[in-house]
Design a protein around this motif. Structure first.
Motif, mmCIF file in Angstrom:
data_model
loop_
_atom_site.group_PDB
_atom_site.id
_atom_site.type_symbol
_atom_site.label_atom_id
_atom_site.label_comp_id
_atom_site.label_asym_id
_atom_site.label_seq_id
_atom_site.Cartn_x
_atom_site.Cartn_y
_atom_site.Cartn_z
ATOM 1 N N SER A 42 35.045 -68.846 9.951
ATOM 2 C CA SER A 42 34.526 -68.918 11.311
ATOM 3 C C SER A 42 34.188 -67.515 11.809
ATOM 4 N N TYR A 43 33.538 -67.470 12.938
ATOM 5 C CA TYR A 43 33.298 -66.170 13.551
ATOM 6 C C TYR A 43 33.698 -66.234 15.011
ATOM 7 N N ARG A 44 34.003 -65.069 15.546
ATOM 8 C CA ARG A 44 34.428 -64.973 16.939
ATOM 9 C C ARG A 44 33.322 -64.279 17.723
ATOM 10 N N ARG A 45 32.785 -64.990 18.651
ATOM 11 C CA ARG A 45 31.742 -64.440 19.506
ATOM 12 C C ARG A 45 32.368 -64.152 20.867
ATOM 13 N N PHE A 46 32.285 -62.888 21.285
ATOM 14 C CA PHE A 46 32.929 -62.577 22.560
ATOM 15 C C PHE A 46 32.038 -61.706 23.434
ATOM 16 N N TYR A 47 32.292 -61.818 24.737
ATOM 17 C CA TYR A 47 31.604 -61.030 25.762
ATOM 18 C C TYR A 47 32.692 -60.231 26.473
ATOM 19 N N LYS A 90 40.907 -51.266 31.982
ATOM 20 C CA LYS A 90 41.058 -52.708 31.805
ATOM 21 C C LYS A 90 39.733 -53.345 31.381
ATOM 22 N N VAL A 91 39.814 -54.248 30.431
ATOM 23 C CA VAL A 91 38.641 -54.954 29.918
ATOM 24 C C VAL A 91 38.961 -56.446 29.856
ATOM 25 N N ALA A 92 38.040 -57.244 30.333
ATOM 26 C CA ALA A 92 38.160 -58.702 30.221
ATOM 27 C C ALA A 92 37.292 -59.177 29.059
ATOM 28 N N VAL A 93 37.821 -60.133 28.303
ATOM 29 C CA VAL A 93 37.119 -60.641 27.125
ATOM 30 C C VAL A 93 37.069 -62.168 27.208
ATOM 31 N N ILE A 94 35.864 -62.687 27.081
ATOM 32 C CA ILE A 94 35.680 -64.141 27.007
ATOM 33 C C ILE A 94 35.104 -64.440 25.627
ATOM 34 N N TYR A 95 35.773 -65.291 24.853
ATOM 35 C CA TYR A 95 35.308 -65.531 23.496
ATOM 36 C C TYR A 95 35.582 -66.980 23.068
ATOM 37 N N GLU A 96 34.967 -67.337 21.977
ATOM 38 C CA GLU A 96 35.181 -68.658 21.389
ATOM 39 C C GLU A 96 35.069 -68.540 19.878
ATOM 40 N N ASN A 97 35.768 -69.401 19.176
ATOM 41 C CA ASN A 97 35.689 -69.443 17.721
ATOM 42 C C ASN A 97 34.732 -70.543 17.300
ATOM 43 N N ARG A 98 33.890 -70.246 16.351
ATOM 44 C CA ARG A 98 32.960 -71.247 15.825
ATOM 45 C C ARG A 98 32.943 -71.172 14.316
ATOM 46 N N ASP A 99 32.767 -72.316 13.707
ATOM 47 C CA ASP A 99 32.595 -72.366 12.259
ATOM 48 C C ASP A 99 31.157 -72.001 11.952
ATOM 49 N N THR A 100 30.964 -70.941 11.173
ATOM 50 C CA THR A 100 29.600 -70.488 10.906
ATOM 51 C C THR A 100 28.781 -71.549 10.200
ATOM 52 N N GLY A 101 29.439 -72.373 9.401
ATOM 53 C CA GLY A 101 28.691 -73.391 8.673
ATOM 54 C C GLY A 101 28.803 -74.758 9.300
ATOM 55 N N TYR A 102 29.298 -74.812 10.535
ATOM 56 C CA TYR A 102 29.567 -76.113 11.154
ATOM 57 C C TYR A 102 28.309 -76.956 11.276
ATOM 58 N N GLU A 103 27.276 -76.341 11.906
ATOM 59 C CA GLU A 103 26.046 -77.110 12.104
ATOM 60 C C GLU A 103 25.447 -77.530 10.768
ATOM 61 N N GLU A 104 25.457 -76.593 9.811
ATOM 62 C CA GLU A 104 24.892 -76.902 8.497
ATOM 63 C C GLU A 104 25.692 -77.999 7.805
#
Length: 337
Positions: free
Chosen positions: A79-84, A95-109
């Motif tokens: 998976s990969y972690r995409r964060f802002y 101080k830094v705020a992080v919003i992220y989600e985990n996704r399976d890179t091959g999920y859609e495929e």
């Protein structure tokens, strides 16, 4: 928030270099994905091999105040972690705020491939079932109608115009009987292809007809409980074909003397139970079914249903099929999409 949220403080050394991260707070989604209660701990404590590169990224955001978006492969996963990440708090704070989600890179495929394989399998089974049905019709036409017509031809050829009156009437009577047999056989074959009884009288009467047609050697008991109203045509036809195939298999393969067919129609689902007292089924055949059973499974799959097979040697086989029912509102919404 559905996304993971983390508030962190970037720690710097005396040379003003980012050396660690202190997790001030984290929401449930972040803790669930990482599997760790983050708040009150540092990255150095939790992840001894935490890369300096990411310290520098968060340190840069904390100092410049410029938000950044990153995607990075997560360790030990596909998976990969995409964060802002963006700076929060006072200018002098880090101080830094992080919003992220985990996704399976091959999920859609993977989903596309799975759906393609499922579609191919359904098509394969349906075509196999269609070919099997054609073979059965051809066999019926050849072995029954063809033979009867040939007998009629011989009977007509043997009729002598000046024969004895009794012989002539007997020959005509025999030919008429053959013609009647041919008509009955054509009706039987056409009924198998297009169940008019189902269209005219509903599911209950149509299945009772199957019980009568297949009762030679097997005693069928049929029961239907639930609302007396008609179901959607496609659903009635699917249930009819499924039960017809299961009952035919009982007659052909189960070596049974007694069989039971139960249909329970409820608000949320339809439950079908077909059981017999035959010689059971080889468990291996339940996992590698022939065309008939594969055709049944494909129909059930198209209806989002499921089937359980309980094969017991010397006791018989029990099929339990559950098909979900949709509410009228949902059904209408689905059709309109």
């Amino acid at each position: 928030m559905e996304q993971s949220y983390i508030l962190l403080d970037v720690l710097f050394n005396e040379r003003d270099e980012p050396t660690d991260i202190y997790y001030i707070e984290a929401n449930e989604a972040a803790n669930r994905i990482t599997g760790i209660e983050l708040a009150g701990k540092t990255a150095g404590q939790l992840y001894p091999d935490f890369k300096q590169y990411w310290y520098e990224v968060f340190g840069r955001i904390a100092k410049t105040g410029n938000a950044e978006t990153h995607e990075v492969s997560a360790d030990l996963s596909a998976s990969y972690r995409r964060f802002y990440a963006f700076k929060v708090g006072q200018a002098f704070e880090h101080k830094v705020a992080v919003i992220y989600e985990n996704r399976d890179t091959g999920y859609e495929e993977k989903i596309v491939k799975i759906k393609a394989r499922q579609k191919q399998e359904v098509i394969r089974v349906l075509f196999s079932a269609l070919e099997e049905e054609r073979r059965r019709v051809a066999e019926s036409l050849h072995s029954s109608i063809g033979q009867i017509l040939y007998s009629i031809k011989l009977s007509l050829a043997n009729i002598q115009p000046f024969a004895d009156v009794d012989e002539f009437e007997a020959a005509i009577g025999y030919t008429n009987k053959l013609l009647t047999d041919a008509i009955v056989e054509v009706r039987r074959i056409s009924h198998g292809l297009m169940p008019t009884r189902l269209e005219e009288s509903g599911l209950k009467n149509a299945i009772r007809d199957i019980c009568e047609q297949l009762s030679d050697g097997v005693s069928f008991t049929f029961n239907l409980t639930g609302p007396t109203g008609r179901l959607d045509k496609y659903l009635e036809l699917a249930i009819y074909r499924i039960i017809q195939e299961l009952m035919t298999n009982v007659v052909k393969h189960a070596n049974a003397s007694v069989a039971t067919v139960d249909i329970s129609i409820e608000q949320q689902q339809i439950t079908i139970r077909v059981s017999d007292n035959g010689n059971g089924m080889d468990p291996q055949k339940a996992h590698t079914p022939g065309i008939g059973l594969a055709s049944i499974k494909s129909k059930i799959k198209l209806l989002n249903g499921k089937m359980n097979i309980d094969p017991k040697a010397s006791v018989g086989t029990k099929f339990v099929i559950i098909i979900p029912m949709w509410s009228k509102k949902k059904d209408i919404e689905t059709r309109n999409q």
